[in-house]
Motif scaffolding. Structure first.
Motif, PDB file in Angstrom:
ATOM      1  N   THR A   1       0.827  -1.205   0.000  1.00 41.59           N
ATOM      2  CA  THR A   1       0.000   0.000   0.000  1.00 41.59           C
ATOM      3  C   THR A   1       0.861   1.255   0.000  1.00 41.59           C
ATOM      4  N   LYS A   2       1.854   1.309   0.877  1.00 39.91           N
ATOM      5  CA  LYS A   2       2.743   2.476   0.930  1.00 39.91           C
ATOM      6  C   LYS A   2       3.520   2.642  -0.377  1.00 39.91           C
TER       7      LYS A   2
ATOM      8  N   ASN B   1       6.910  13.040  -0.111  1.00 39.22           N
ATOM      9  CA  ASN B   1       6.104  11.825   0.006  1.00 39.22           C
ATOM     10  C   ASN B   1       6.770  10.722   0.806  1.00 39.22           C
TER      11      ASN B   1
ATOM     12  N   LYS C   1       2.618   1.656  -3.505  1.00 35.54           N
ATOM     13  CA  LYS C   1       1.744   2.155  -4.563  1.00 35.54           C
ATOM     14  C   LYS C   1       1.403   3.628  -4.347  1.00 35.54           C
ATOM     15  N   THR C   2       1.146   4.024  -3.124  1.00 32.44           N
ATOM     16  CA  THR C   2       0.846   5.425  -2.822  1.00 32.44           C
ATOM     17  C   THR C   2       2.037   6.309  -3.166  1.00 32.44           C
TER      18      THR C   2
ATOM     19  N   GLN D   1       0.223   4.146 -12.231  1.00 29.61           N
ATOM     20  CA  GLN D   1      -1.040   3.450 -12.004  1.00 29.61           C
ATOM     21  C   GLN D   1      -0.737   1.956 -11.862  1.00 29.61           C
TER      22      GLN D   1
ATOM     23  N   THR E   1       9.841   4.421   0.376  1.00 28.31           N
ATOM     24  CA  THR E   1       9.301   4.187   1.723  1.00 28.31           C
ATOM     25  C   THR E   1       9.611   2.789   2.257  1.00 28.31           C
TER      26      THR E   1
ATOM     27  N   ASN F   1       2.629   6.478  -7.015  1.00 33.25           N
ATOM     28  CA  ASN F   1       1.544   7.211  -7.645  1.00 33.25           C
ATOM     29  C   ASN F   1       1.700   8.710  -7.408  1.00 33.25           C
ATOM     30  N   ARG F   2       1.971   9.090  -6.169  1.00 34.12           N
ATOM     31  CA  ARG F   2       2.080  10.522  -5.849  1.00 34.12           C
ATOM     32  C   ARG F   2       3.331  11.163  -6.446  1.00 34.12           C
TER      33      ARG F   2
END
Length: 115
Positions: free
Chosen positions: A17-18, A83, A20-21, A30, A105, A24-25
């Motif tokens: 999750t981290k 980010n 992909k976030t 995508q 991250t 993306n940011r």
């Protein structure tokens, strides 16, 4: 000419999750998920995906360096920091352009270059 070429890239990540976030940011990537532990990145120049793993890769550990392109190096570096990424090597010149290296991250190391 060789009929063998790099076709697909799989990257280990600790937290899907981290990851992909972050991508993306920072880069506008995508994704297409294939279960909770695998996600393909789409239209980024090479086909590939992230898979959950406890491992991280850095050049210090002898891992290959994945190098991304940016038309605005300074903006990309700022976005990495904003980010949650950490700069491992600030912007520097090299033959052919300039680049910086960062830890995402998860602690995985990448580079971003521009002319």
């Amino acid at each position: 000419m060789s009929h063998h070429h790099i076709n697909y890239l799989e990257i280990p990540v600790k937290d899907m999750t981290k990851t992909k976030t972050f991508f993306n940011r920072v880069f506008g990537w995508q994704f297409q998920d294939y279960g909770p532990q695998y996600s393909c990145f789409l239209d980024v120049g090479i086909t590939g995906g992230f898979f959950e793993s406890g491992n991280v890769f850095t050049t210090e550990k002898g891992a290959p360096l994945i190098v991304l392109y940016s038309s605005s190096l300074e903006k990309s570096q700022s976005s990495v920091i904003e980010n949650g990424g950490r700069i491992s090597k600030p912007i520097f010149k090299f033959p052919g352009g300039r680049r910086f290296q960062f830890l995402d991250t998860n602690g995985n190391e990448y580079a971003v270059w521009s002319e």
